[in-house]
Design a protein around this motif. Structure first.
Motif, PDB file in Angstrom:
ATOM      1  N   GLY A 111       0.420  -1.253  -0.317  1.00  0.00           N
ATOM      2  CA  GLY A 111       0.288  -0.147  -0.345  1.00  0.00           C
ATOM      3  C   GLY A 111       0.623   1.278  -0.379  1.00  0.00           C
ATOM      4  N   THR A 112       0.654   2.460   0.048  1.00  0.00           N
ATOM      5  CA  THR A 112       0.626   3.743  -0.157  1.00  0.00           C
ATOM      6  C   THR A 112       0.317   4.748   0.522  1.00  0.00           C
ATOM      7  OG1 THR A 112       2.144   4.545  -1.729  1.00  0.00           O
ATOM      8  CG2 THR A 112       0.140   4.046  -2.279  1.00  0.00           C
ATOM      9  N   ALA A 113      -0.100   6.100   0.520  1.00  0.00           N
ATOM     10  CA  ALA A 113       0.205   7.021   1.543  1.00  0.00           C
ATOM     11  C   ALA A 113       0.677   7.899   1.292  1.00  0.00           C
ATOM     12  CB  ALA A 113      -0.656   6.905   2.750  1.00  0.00           C
ATOM     13  N   LYS A 114      -0.368   9.130   1.095  1.00  0.00           N
ATOM     14  CA  LYS A 114       0.894  10.521   0.318  1.00  0.00           C
ATOM     15  C   LYS A 114       0.004  11.202   1.397  1.00  0.00           C
ATOM     16  CE  LYS A 114      -2.489  12.553  -2.515  1.00  0.00           C
ATOM     17  NZ  LYS A 114      -3.002  13.694  -3.803  1.00  0.00           N
ATOM     18  N   MET A 115       0.858  11.898   2.654  1.00  0.00           N
ATOM     19  CA  MET A 115       0.306  13.637   2.989  1.00  0.00           C
ATOM     20  C   MET A 115       1.447  14.663   2.864  1.00  0.00           C
ATOM     21  SD  MET A 115       3.349  11.023   5.806  1.00  0.00           S
ATOM     22  CE  MET A 115       2.781   9.376   4.109  1.00  0.00           C
ATOM     23  N   ASN A 116       0.092  15.409   3.140  1.00  0.00           N
ATOM     24  CA  ASN A 116       0.632  17.395   3.163  1.00  0.00           C
ATOM     25  C   ASN A 116       0.016  17.789   3.585  1.00  0.00           C
ATOM     26  OD1 ASN A 116      -1.270  15.465   0.778  1.00  0.00           O
ATOM     27  ND2 ASN A 116      -2.396  17.358   0.922  1.00  0.00           N
ATOM     28  N   PRO A 117       0.287  19.605   3.826  1.00  0.00           N
ATOM     29  CA  PRO A 117      -0.223  20.259   4.108  1.00  0.00           C
ATOM     30  C   PRO A 117      -2.076  20.378   3.365  1.00  0.00           C
ATOM     31  CG  PRO A 117       1.317  21.505   3.139  1.00  0.00           C
ATOM     32  CD  PRO A 117       2.005  19.960   2.447  1.00  0.00           C
ATOM     33  N   ASN A 118      -3.278  20.824   4.485  1.00  0.00           N
ATOM     34  CA  ASN A 118      -4.215  20.408   3.539  1.00  0.00           C
ATOM     35  C   ASN A 118      -4.772  21.805   2.934  1.00  0.00           C
ATOM     36  OD1 ASN A 118      -6.396  19.298   3.047  1.00  0.00           O
ATOM     37  ND2 ASN A 118      -7.885  20.256   4.905  1.00  0.00           N
ATOM     38  N   HIS A 119      -3.808  22.765   4.251  1.00  0.00           N
ATOM     39  CA  HIS A 119      -4.400  24.650   3.659  1.00  0.00           C
ATOM     40  C   HIS A 119      -3.357  25.571   3.469  1.00  0.00           C
ATOM     41  CE1 HIS A 119      -8.458  23.197   4.390  1.00  0.00           C
ATOM     42  NE2 HIS A 119      -8.368  23.048   5.421  1.00  0.00           N
ATOM     43  N   MET A 120      -3.151  26.397   2.893  1.00  0.00           N
ATOM     44  CA  MET A 120      -2.490  27.184   2.747  1.00  0.00           C
ATOM     45  C   MET A 120      -1.974  28.335   3.748  1.00  0.00           C
ATOM     46  SD  MET A 120      -1.206  26.953  -0.965  1.00  0.00           S
ATOM     47  CE  MET A 120      -2.871  28.304  -1.670  1.00  0.00           C
ATOM     48  N   GLY A 121      -1.466  29.483   3.629  1.00  0.00           N
ATOM     49  CA  GLY A 121      -1.566  30.552   4.784  1.00  0.00           C
ATOM     50  C   GLY A 121      -1.238  30.496   6.137  1.00  0.00           C
ATOM     51  N   GLY A 122      -2.995  31.006   6.298  1.00  0.00           N
ATOM     52  CA  GLY A 122      -3.211  31.062   8.073  1.00  0.00           C
ATOM     53  C   GLY A 122      -3.802  29.407   8.265  1.00  0.00           C
ATOM     54  N   ALA A 123      -4.002  29.064   7.502  1.00  0.00           N
ATOM     55  CA  ALA A 123      -4.626  27.243   7.728  1.00  0.00           C
ATOM     56  C   ALA A 123      -3.785  26.540   7.585  1.00  0.00           C
ATOM     57  CB  ALA A 123      -5.681  27.107   6.994  1.00  0.00           C
ATOM     58  N   SER A 124      -2.223  26.611   7.350  1.00  0.00           N
ATOM     59  CA  SER A 124      -1.361  26.081   6.632  1.00  0.00           C
ATOM     60  C   SER A 124      -1.308  25.066   8.012  1.00  0.00           C
ATOM     61  CB  SER A 124       0.045  26.669   6.682  1.00  0.00           C
ATOM     62  OG  SER A 124       0.642  27.251   7.567  1.00  0.00           O
ATOM     63  N   HIS A 125      -1.483  24.968   9.279  1.00  0.00           N
ATOM     64  CA  HIS A 125      -1.042  23.514   9.937  1.00  0.00           C
ATOM     65  C   HIS A 125      -2.279  22.352  10.348  1.00  0.00           C
ATOM     66  CE1 HIS A 125      -3.890  27.012  11.633  1.00  0.00           C
ATOM     67  NE2 HIS A 125      -4.950  26.064  12.675  1.00  0.00           N
ATOM     68  N   ILE A 126      -2.787  22.840   8.875  1.00  0.00           N
ATOM     69  CA  ILE A 126      -3.573  21.351   9.260  1.00  0.00           C
ATOM     70  C   ILE A 126      -3.420  20.378   8.227  1.00  0.00           C
ATOM     71  CG2 ILE A 126      -6.063  19.872   8.680  1.00  0.00           C
ATOM     72  CD1 ILE A 126      -6.316  22.214  10.913  1.00  0.00           C
ATOM     73  N   ALA A 127      -2.787  19.086   8.292  1.00  0.00           N
ATOM     74  CA  ALA A 127      -2.289  18.288   7.620  1.00  0.00           C
ATOM     75  C   ALA A 127      -3.999  17.364   6.618  1.00  0.00           C
ATOM     76  CB  ALA A 127      -1.905  17.653   8.079  1.00  0.00           C
ATOM     77  N   SER A 128      -2.842  16.899   6.198  1.00  0.00           N
ATOM     78  CA  SER A 128      -4.120  15.606   5.214  1.00  0.00           C
ATOM     79  C   SER A 128      -3.356  14.499   4.682  1.00  0.00           C
ATOM     80  CB  SER A 128      -4.989  16.333   4.232  1.00  0.00           C
ATOM     81  OG  SER A 128      -5.898  15.758   4.115  1.00  0.00           O
ATOM     82  N   ALA A 129      -3.679  13.336   4.269  1.00  0.00           N
ATOM     83  CA  ALA A 129      -3.869  12.407   3.868  1.00  0.00           C
ATOM     84  C   ALA A 129      -4.376  11.822   2.737  1.00  0.00           C
ATOM     85  CB  ALA A 129      -2.687  11.655   4.767  1.00  0.00           C
ATOM     86  N   SER A 130      -3.621  10.891   1.953  1.00  0.00           N
ATOM     87  CA  SER A 130      -4.705   9.927   1.324  1.00  0.00           C
ATOM     88  C   SER A 130      -3.870   8.454   1.153  1.00  0.00           C
ATOM     89  CB  SER A 130      -4.386  10.389  -0.495  1.00  0.00           C
ATOM     90  OG  SER A 130      -5.368  11.601  -0.414  1.00  0.00           O
ATOM     91  N   PHE A 131      -4.850   7.388   0.775  1.00  0.00           N
ATOM     92  CA  PHE A 131      -4.202   6.335   1.363  1.00  0.00           C
ATOM     93  C   PHE A 131      -4.717   5.602   0.442  1.00  0.00           C
ATOM     94  CE2 PHE A 131      -4.470   8.308   5.403  1.00  0.00           C
ATOM     95  CZ  PHE A 131      -3.622   8.081   5.888  1.00  0.00           C
ATOM     96  N   MET A 132      -3.781   4.343   0.074  1.00  0.00           N
ATOM     97  CA  MET A 132      -4.604   3.456  -1.166  1.00  0.00           C
ATOM     98  C   MET A 132      -3.967   1.756  -0.602  1.00  0.00           C
ATOM     99  SD  MET A 132      -5.240   4.240  -5.036  1.00  0.00           S
ATOM    100  CE  MET A 132      -5.485   6.523  -5.560  1.00  0.00           C
ATOM    101  N   VAL A 133      -4.606   0.604  -0.289  1.00  0.00           N
ATOM    102  CA  VAL A 133      -3.988  -0.067  -0.051  1.00  0.00           C
ATOM    103  C   VAL A 133      -3.802  -1.069  -1.337  1.00  0.00           C
ATOM    104  CG1 VAL A 133      -4.140  -2.104   1.159  1.00  0.00           C
ATOM    105  CG2 VAL A 133      -4.720   0.231   2.218  1.00  0.00           C
ATOM    106  N   ASP A 134      -3.492  -2.211  -2.283  1.00  0.00           N
ATOM    107  CA  ASP A 134      -4.025  -2.624  -3.011  1.00  0.00           C
ATOM    108  C   ASP A 134      -4.793  -3.451  -2.164  1.00  0.00           C
ATOM    109  OD1 ASP A 134      -3.239  -5.179  -4.879  1.00  0.00           O
ATOM    110  OD2 ASP A 134      -0.931  -4.785  -4.588  1.00  0.00           O
ATOM    111  N   PRO A 135      -5.339  -3.895  -3.036  1.00  0.00           N
ATOM    112  CA  PRO A 135      -7.432  -5.038  -2.945  1.00  0.00           C
ATOM    113  C   PRO A 135      -6.372  -6.396  -2.457  1.00  0.00           C
ATOM    114  CG  PRO A 135      -6.775  -3.123  -4.788  1.00  0.00           C
ATOM    115  CD  PRO A 135      -5.404  -3.430  -4.741  1.00  0.00           C
ATOM    116  N   ALA A 136      -5.528  -6.542  -3.133  1.00  0.00           N
ATOM    117  CA  ALA A 136      -4.574  -7.982  -3.210  1.00  0.00           C
ATOM    118  C   ALA A 136      -3.948  -8.275  -1.192  1.00  0.00           C
ATOM    119  CB  ALA A 136      -3.518  -8.245  -3.712  1.00  0.00           C
ATOM    120  N   HIS A 137      -4.119  -7.283  -0.664  1.00  0.00           N
ATOM    121  CA  HIS A 137      -3.645  -7.288   0.654  1.00  0.00           C
ATOM    122  C   HIS A 137      -4.753  -6.944   1.570  1.00  0.00           C
ATOM    123  CE1 HIS A 137       0.518  -8.903  -1.088  1.00  0.00           C
ATOM    124  NE2 HIS A 137       0.003  -7.387  -2.132  1.00  0.00           N
TER     125      HIS A 137
END
Length: 163
Positions: A64-90
């Motif tokens: 599987g894999t995940a990507k992580m990043n700031p969710n917003h910019m500027g005054g809201a850049s203290h909020i993170a976000s992420a996306s995830f994908m797991v190989d269906p075989a696993h």
């Protein structure tokens, strides 16, 4: 299982299950016909964002894999976000949970104050349950915010947790 930084060489293993998941159209807001260059650019992030892979113990198989990043910019850049994908075989082997815990640890270490998921498809009950078990709350649901290929219009959750 090990989680490590994704390399360019990992894309060949990520791409097939990413394309399968996106083409199914059940869990991501990406276009179902997402082309390879766009998919790669969207998933394989560079610093300060990050993309990781979960691999089996010998490191030979990407689970599987995940990507992580700031969710917003500027005054809201203290909020993170992420996306995830797991190989269906696993699926069902704890890969999603391990990636989720890893991402939360990363966000804390990077100084983020909270994490927000912008679009968790309501009918993706396994993901919703996983995120709730990791402390996320459903802040709101956009009624009929997602067109599921077999269920029709379903809600789209915005989920959040303080770090």
């Amino acid at each position: 299982m090990q989680i490590r930084e994704a390399t360019d060489a990992d894309w060949a293993s990520i791409r097939p299950f990413l394309q399968e998941i996106v083409a199914a159209g059940e869990t991501y807001t990406y276009p179902r016909d997402l082309d390879e260059p766009t998919a790669r650019a969207m998933w394989m992030l560079s610093a300060p964002s990050r993309t990781v892979v979960a691999v089996d113990d010998d490191g030979a198989t990407v689970l599987g894999t995940a990507k992580m990043n700031p969710n917003h910019m500027g005054g809201a850049s203290h909020i993170a976000s992420a996306s995830f994908m797991v190989d269906p075989a696993h699926a069902g082997k704890g890969v999603g949970r391990a990636l989720g815990e890893y991402v939360l640890d990363w966000a804390r270490a990077e100084g983020y104050r909270a994490m927000q998921f912008n679009a968790v498809v309501e009918s993706n009950v396994r993901a919703v349950a996983l995120w709730q078990s990791l402390g996320f709350e459903i802040m709101t649901t956009l009624p009929e915010g997602f067109l599921h290929p077999t269920l029709g219009y379903v809600g789209l959750h915005i989920m959040w947790r303080k770090l």
